[in-house]
Write an enzyme that holds these catalytic residues in place. Structure first.
Site, PDB file in Angstrom:
ATOM      1  N   GLY A   1       0.834  -1.189   0.000  1.00 30.94           N
ATOM      2  CA  GLY A   1       0.000   0.000   0.000  1.00 30.94           C
ATOM      3  C   GLY A   1       0.869   1.239   0.000  1.00 30.94           C
ATOM      4  O   GLY A   1       1.908   1.277  -0.668  1.00 30.94           O
ATOM      5  N   CYS A   2       0.480   2.238   0.752  1.00 30.38           N
ATOM      6  CA  CYS A   2       1.219   3.506   0.816  1.00 30.38           C
ATOM      7  C   CYS A   2       2.690   3.280   1.147  1.00 30.38           C
ATOM      8  O   CYS A   2       3.020   2.750   2.203  1.00 30.38           O
ATOM      9  CB  CYS A   2       0.583   4.406   1.877  1.00 30.38           C
ATOM     10  SG  CYS A   2       1.574   5.840   2.315  1.00 30.38           S
ATOM     11  N   PHE A   3       3.584   3.694   0.240  1.00 32.09           N
ATOM     12  CA  PHE A   3       4.992   3.419   0.500  1.00 32.09           C
ATOM     13  C   PHE A   3       5.576   4.263   1.622  1.00 32.09           C
ATOM     14  O   PHE A   3       6.573   3.894   2.230  1.00 32.09           O
ATOM     15  CB  PHE A   3       5.852   3.494  -0.763  1.00 32.09           C
ATOM     16  CG  PHE A   3       5.701   4.701  -1.659  1.00 32.09           C
ATOM     17  CD1 PHE A   3       5.266   5.927  -1.201  1.00 32.09           C
ATOM     18  CD2 PHE A   3       6.031   4.580  -3.007  1.00 32.09           C
ATOM     19  CE1 PHE A   3       5.165   7.026  -2.047  1.00 32.09           C
ATOM     20  CE2 PHE A   3       5.941   5.670  -3.869  1.00 32.09           C
ATOM     21  CZ  PHE A   3       5.504   6.899  -3.394  1.00 32.09           C
TER      22      PHE A   3
ATOM     23  N   CYS B   1       4.219   4.605   4.476  1.00 36.40           N
ATOM     24  CA  CYS B   1       3.967   3.822   5.689  1.00 36.40           C
ATOM     25  C   CYS B   1       4.927   2.641   5.812  1.00 36.40           C
ATOM     26  O   CYS B   1       5.447   2.360   6.893  1.00 36.40           O
ATOM     27  CB  CYS B   1       2.521   3.327   5.697  1.00 36.40           C
ATOM     28  SG  CYS B   1       1.283   4.638   5.728  1.00 36.40           S
TER      29      CYS B   1
ATOM     30  N   TYR C   1      -2.583  11.508   7.884  1.00 32.02           N
ATOM     31  CA  TYR C   1      -3.016  10.604   6.819  1.00 32.02           C
ATOM     32  C   TYR C   1      -3.119   9.168   7.328  1.00 32.02           C
ATOM     33  O   TYR C   1      -4.117   8.482   7.101  1.00 32.02           O
ATOM     34  CB  TYR C   1      -2.038  10.668   5.641  1.00 32.02           C
ATOM     35  CG  TYR C   1      -2.022   9.412   4.819  1.00 32.02           C
ATOM     36  CD1 TYR C   1      -3.047   9.136   3.912  1.00 32.02           C
ATOM     37  CD2 TYR C   1      -1.014   8.460   4.985  1.00 32.02           C
ATOM     38  CE1 TYR C   1      -3.063   7.960   3.187  1.00 32.02           C
ATOM     39  CE2 TYR C   1      -1.018   7.282   4.270  1.00 32.02           C
ATOM     40  CZ  TYR C   1      -2.046   7.032   3.372  1.00 32.02           C
ATOM     41  OH  TYR C   1      -2.062   5.862   2.674  1.00 32.02           O
TER      42      TYR C   1
END
Length: 222
Positions: free
Chosen positions: A41-43, A45, A198
């Site tokens: 997912g979100c890199f 994170c 976020y």
């Protein structure tokens, strides 16, 4: 004082030996560094999570799995490149093993979700473990089997051949700890502050805790 030929040769030999030993030392040091590429997912994170792991030398946000060369963030998130947001984790195998990192990775995501991760939906946010040889593939498949057993559910995170990893733009690197000021819907914030907002709003940690419980290694981390 005039230096004899014998002394000169001896001095040159000593210098050559010293240079060779220095190169051997550098080679030994370089051999201690390995890499693992994963998509979770979100890199931002994934990078933030794994840079906290002892033995990890650094993590770099980027893209993997697609067909377009040198893709941009806009191109990848718009779709059509085949790339996933990914992170290249550099580590010292004497301090942390590839097996341990893959174990942590599977418990830091929702590996049952084939449509994206948390609030980020679409192909570029799906998960994967990227490998470069049969040994890495066997290790990743064994880790997935163990995770499925622990979770009692099917794991949809695939094992994929790496191909090439493309670093993301400098703007995305170390986003989670950057003091650069950006404009958000909450007003001016540092990137680090915006990242925390976020991550919380996206529900990443809440979902990972609900799924993995005490086995979740990073849930609650910022």
């Amino acid at each position: 004082m005039i230096i004899g030929i014998r002394e000169l040769k001896a001095g040159m030999l000593a210098l050559l030996i010293a240079a060779a030993l220095c190169l051997q030392g550098k080679g030994a040091e370089a051999s201690e560094r390995e890499t693992l590429v994963v998509a979770g997912g979100c890199f931002w994170c994934v990078e933030a999570d794994f840079e906290k792991v002892a033995g990890v030398l650094g993590a770099e946000s980027g893209f993997a799995g697609g067909t377009v060369e040198n893709p941009t963030y806009r191109e990848v998130t718009r779709g059509g490149t085949g790339h996933l947001e990914a992170v290249r984790i550099a580590f010292d195998p004497a301090q942390v093993t590839r097996q341990a990192l893959v174990h942590l990775f599977l418990r830091s995501i929702d590996p049952t979700d084939a449509g994206g991760q948390f609030c980020d939906r679409g192909g570029s946010y799906t998960t994967a473990i990227f490998v470069t040889d049969p040994a890495e593939k066997a290790l990743a498949e064994a880790a997935i089997e163990a995770a499925a057993h622990d979770l009692g559910r099917e794991i949809v995170t695939p094992v994929r051949d790496l191909g090439r990893f493309w670093p993301a733009e400098a703007y995305h690197q170390d986003y989670y700890k950057s003091g650069d000021i950006i404009l958000t819907r909450f007003g001016p914030r540092t990137k680090a502050s915006a990242y925390k907002l976020y991550r919380r709003a996206c529900g990443r940690d809440a979902r990972v805790r609900a799924l993995w419980g005490e086995a979740a290694p990073f849930a609650g981390a910022s």
